[in-house]
Design a protein around this motif. Structure first.
Motif, mmCIF file in Angstrom:
data_model
loop_
_atom_site.group_PDB
_atom_site.id
_atom_site.type_symbol
_atom_site.label_atom_id
_atom_site.label_comp_id
_atom_site.label_asym_id
_atom_site.label_seq_id
_atom_site.Cartn_x
_atom_site.Cartn_y
_atom_site.Cartn_z
ATOM 1 N N UNK A 436 0.830 -1.196 0.000
ATOM 2 C CA UNK A 436 0.000 0.000 0.000
ATOM 3 C C UNK A 436 0.871 1.256 0.000
ATOM 4 N N UNK A 437 1.934 1.244 0.802
ATOM 5 C CA UNK A 437 2.835 2.399 0.871
ATOM 6 C C UNK A 437 3.368 2.761 -0.514
ATOM 7 N N UNK A 438 3.631 1.768 -1.341
ATOM 8 C CA UNK A 438 4.197 2.039 -2.669
ATOM 9 C C UNK A 438 3.219 2.793 -3.580
ATOM 10 N N UNK A 439 1.963 2.863 -3.188
ATOM 11 C CA UNK A 439 0.982 3.629 -3.977
ATOM 12 C C UNK A 439 0.911 5.086 -3.537
ATOM 13 N N UNK A 440 1.622 5.443 -2.465
ATOM 14 C CA UNK A 440 1.526 6.796 -1.916
ATOM 15 C C UNK A 440 2.643 7.686 -2.442
ATOM 16 N N UNK A 441 2.488 8.997 -2.258
ATOM 17 C CA UNK A 441 3.523 9.949 -2.697
ATOM 18 C C UNK A 441 4.784 9.817 -1.842
ATOM 19 N N UNK A 442 4.652 9.299 -0.636
ATOM 20 C CA UNK A 442 5.836 9.100 0.197
ATOM 21 C C UNK A 442 6.847 8.169 -0.479
ATOM 22 N N UNK A 443 6.354 7.223 -1.258
ATOM 23 C CA UNK A 443 7.234 6.251 -1.910
ATOM 24 C C UNK A 443 7.960 6.840 -3.118
ATOM 25 N N UNK A 444 7.587 8.063 -3.504
ATOM 26 C CA UNK A 444 8.200 8.712 -4.675
ATOM 27 C C UNK A 444 9.018 9.933 -4.276
ATOM 28 N N UNK A 445 9.239 10.113 -2.986
ATOM 29 C CA UNK A 445 9.880 11.340 -2.503
ATOM 30 C C UNK A 445 11.291 11.509 -3.053
ATOM 31 N N UNK A 446 12.070 10.444 -3.069
ATOM 32 C CA UNK A 446 13.456 10.536 -3.544
ATOM 33 C C UNK A 446 13.501 10.840 -5.039
ATOM 34 N N UNK A 447 12.625 10.217 -5.788
ATOM 35 C CA UNK A 447 12.627 10.397 -7.236
ATOM 36 C C UNK A 447 12.351 11.846 -7.619
ATOM 37 N N UNK A 448 11.544 12.541 -6.822
ATOM 38 C CA UNK A 448 11.263 13.941 -7.143
ATOM 39 C C UNK A 448 12.522 14.792 -7.067
ATOM 40 N N UNK A 449 13.480 14.407 -6.215
ATOM 41 C CA UNK A 449 14.755 15.122 -6.172
ATOM 42 C C UNK A 449 15.629 14.767 -7.369
ATOM 43 N N UNK A 450 15.680 13.486 -7.689
ATOM 44 C CA UNK A 450 16.512 13.030 -8.800
ATOM 45 C C UNK A 450 16.088 13.709 -10.100
ATOM 46 N N UNK A 451 14.790 13.887 -10.282
ATOM 47 C CA UNK A 451 14.272 14.468 -11.524
ATOM 48 C C UNK A 451 14.759 15.889 -11.747
ATOM 49 N N UNK A 452 15.090 16.591 -10.666
ATOM 50 C CA UNK A 452 15.550 17.975 -10.816
ATOM 51 C C UNK A 452 16.986 18.153 -10.332
ATOM 52 N N UNK A 453 17.709 17.036 -10.173
ATOM 53 C CA UNK A 453 19.125 17.063 -9.816
ATOM 54 C C UNK A 453 19.380 17.774 -8.486
#
Length: 576
Positions: A436-453
């Motif tokens: 369930x956690x993997x469906x939340x925005x918490x599981x994408x927090x790191x990727x949002x940083x990577x996308x903008x370096x």
């Protein structure tokens, strides 16, 4: 021959019915063509812009996490460039420009953080310094809070002024004022600018001792007038009540700029211009989030700027566009109503057409002034040079921090205390919850940083990993297995819980609190739509607090609040 007869005589060559000589017969052939009427001659205009920033506080870009991220050096300068080639611009910066408040939300945490802050100060100084004589700066306590102290003012040179400061030893000499001659379309306008510091402002000791404000201003304003200043501006480094006191003081000031804004929302958007007696008060936002803008349009045929008392105050183009949008929305609503009064609809259409026709019409007054607050957002054009400087800054930060922090980990937990295990250990017993956690925005927090370096930026990482700089947790580089906002952010470090086979629940926290969420990451500055219960609805579900989710019942979710916020802001901005 009279001028009228001469005109008619010339006209006879092209129009045989001039003066009625056509005998009343309709013209035929080419003679029947209608003359092209020349458009009316529009008198030339001179345009002057005064743009006031609030305290920049070492900020080059927003974190990008709010629904409407305000700020960004590239957008502030893109907007400045877009004011038109004929506009003469004067930019005001009231001090506390170089560094963040060391006690505030963006305070550098350590020596590495101050190194990043120093890089930002250099970037800001270079970009603003390109304005040359069209920039007037001042000083504030946060210009000297870095480890370098007052040397920062020597390292980051700007055209600073202040009228009521006895400078501390080692402080560069500061002028009391400047008179800037702005030139536009053959018209010269001399603007005098000074600054004063509220003696109540904390942290002034490294700068020196502030002197009495009113005597300093009285003499400085008189000198600026003697030097030909037709318009006098004071940057008031202090809160609004300090600025308003100066405006009411009948000191011969035309415009006062509030230099220290209080309240998160006012720090974002500032406050519309107000007039106290004969003096306007500007309150721009801070951290490049919004600027206060005065645009003066003058009939250039007069070759002089009329006295400010005769200026006509007119709505800005942005204000007229907003009013046009409001009228168009109202018209659309009533046009869909079959019972609407036709005469009422006709009036609305006339109002719409008049507003539309007047959007780009030049002012008719000899001198017309518009006063506006401008949000600095990604919807503005970006200045290419500033944008490239931001890219280079990110690259430099990444290189320096990779070198500095590779291999650096937080200390191990004390004996008997828990450390962080990571999501994979949680999944061994709580697979459904992790799914369930993997469906939340918490599981994408790191990727949002990577996308903008930004994954190596000390200002960003802490809210996008688990156990940041806590015993047995993660660090800037050494965070493998602890990226994203995992279970242990809310439930606490779980190593003792895992070691006990999950039997002893006292080793973890079962229920989180609003303070935990809002204390570090979901702050007003970073998460403007945060509301604990709606956001909780997003992170509870099947396998993870399903009963608690049911107890919360129906209602808005965090995702819905954020969606509504984005719609209100006119769409999302990329993280910067």
């Amino acid at each position: 021959m009279t001028s009228a007869a001469l005109a008619c005589g010339i006209g006879l060559l092209a129009a045989p019915n001039c003066g009625g000589t056509g005998g009343g017969k309709p013209p035929t052939g080419d003679a029947g063509k209608t003359d092209v009427v020349a458009p009316p001659v529009v008198p030339p205009r001179a345009t002057f812009d005064i743009v006031a920033f609030g305290r920049v506080l070492g900020t080059i870009a927003p974190c990008g996490c709010t629904t409407e991220p305000l700020g960004g050096l590239q957008y502030a300068f893109g907007w400045l460039e877009g004011q038109g080639p004929d506009a003469a611009t004067l930019v005001l910066e009231p001090g506390s420009f170089l560094y963040p408040d060391p006690k505030g939300a963006y305070a550098p945490p350590d020596a590495a953080g101050w190194e990043q802050a120093e890089s930002r100060a250099s970037l800001l100084t270079t970009q603003f310094g390109q304005l040359g004589d069209h920039l007037v700066s001042s000083v504030g306590p946060f210009d000297v809070v870095a480890p370098s102290g007052t040397k920062a003012l020597q390292d980051h040179v700007l055209p600073r002024v202040v009228a009521n400061l006895q400078p501390a030893a080692g402080l560069p000499a500061l002028a009391s004022h400047r008179v800037v001659a702005l030139e536009s379309n053959g018209v010269t306008w001399k603007v005098g600018v000074t600054a004063v510091i509220d003696p109540r402002v904390a942290g002034l000791e490294p700068l020196g001792k502030p002197t009495a404000v009113e005597p300093a201003l009285t003499s400085t304003v008189a000198r600026m007038r003697e030097e030909g200043a037709a318009y006098v501006i004071v940057m008031a480094h202090g809160p609004r009540d300090f600025a308003e006191g100066l405006a009411r003081g009948e000191l011969g000031i035309d415009l006062v700029v509030v230099g220290s804004v209080e309240g998160v929302e006012r720090q974002r958007t500032g406050t519309p211009a107000t007039k106290l007696g004969k003096t306007w008060v500007f309150e721009p936002g801070e951290m490049l989030q919004s600027v206060a803008h005065l645009r003066l349009s003058v009939d250039a045929s007069g070759a002089a700027v009329p006295d400010a008392s005769s200026w006509a105050v007119v709505p800005s183009k942005a204000d007229r566009e907003r009013e046009l949008a409001r009228v168009e929305a109202r018209l659309k609503k009533f046009e869909a109503d079959p019972t609407a009064d036709p005469a009422f609809l006709a009036r609305l259409r006339g109002e719409r057409d008049a507003l539309s026709a007047g959007l780009d019409a030049p002012p008719g007054d000899a001198a017309a002034v518009t006063l506006s607050q401008v949000k600095v957002t990604c919807k503005l054009p970006a200045d290419a040079e500033a944008k490239q400087r931001l890219v280079e800054y990110d690259k430099g930060v990444a290189q320096a921090n990779i070198q500095r922090f590779t291999g650096v980990k937080p200390p191990a937990p004390a004996k008997g205390k828990a450390g962080f295990t990571g999501i994979e250990r949680c999944e061994e017993c709580h697979a459904e919850a992790v799914e369930f956690w993997r469906t939340t925005v918490h599981a994408k927090a790191w990727q949002t940083l990577v996308e903008v370096d930004k994954q190596y930026d000390l200002s960003c990482v802490s809210c996008h990993v688990t156990g940041y700089r806590k015993p047995g947790g993660s660090d800037l580089i050494e965070n493998a297995g602890l990226r994203d906002v995992q279970c242990e952010v809310c439930h606490g470090p779980g190593s003792l819980h895992v070691d006990d086979g999950g039997e002893k629940l006292q080793h973890i926290t079962l229920a989180t609190t609003a303070q935990l969420c809002a204390g570090e990451c979901h702050t007003a500055e970073h998460s403007d739509t945060f509301d604990y219960v709606p956001y909780l609805r997003d992170v509870l579900g099947k396998g993870h607090g399903e009963a608690a989710r049911a107890k919360l019942g129906d209602g808005p979710t965090g995702a819905q609040l954020r969606k509504a916020g984005l719609e209100q802001a006119g769409g999302a901005c990329p993280k910067m």
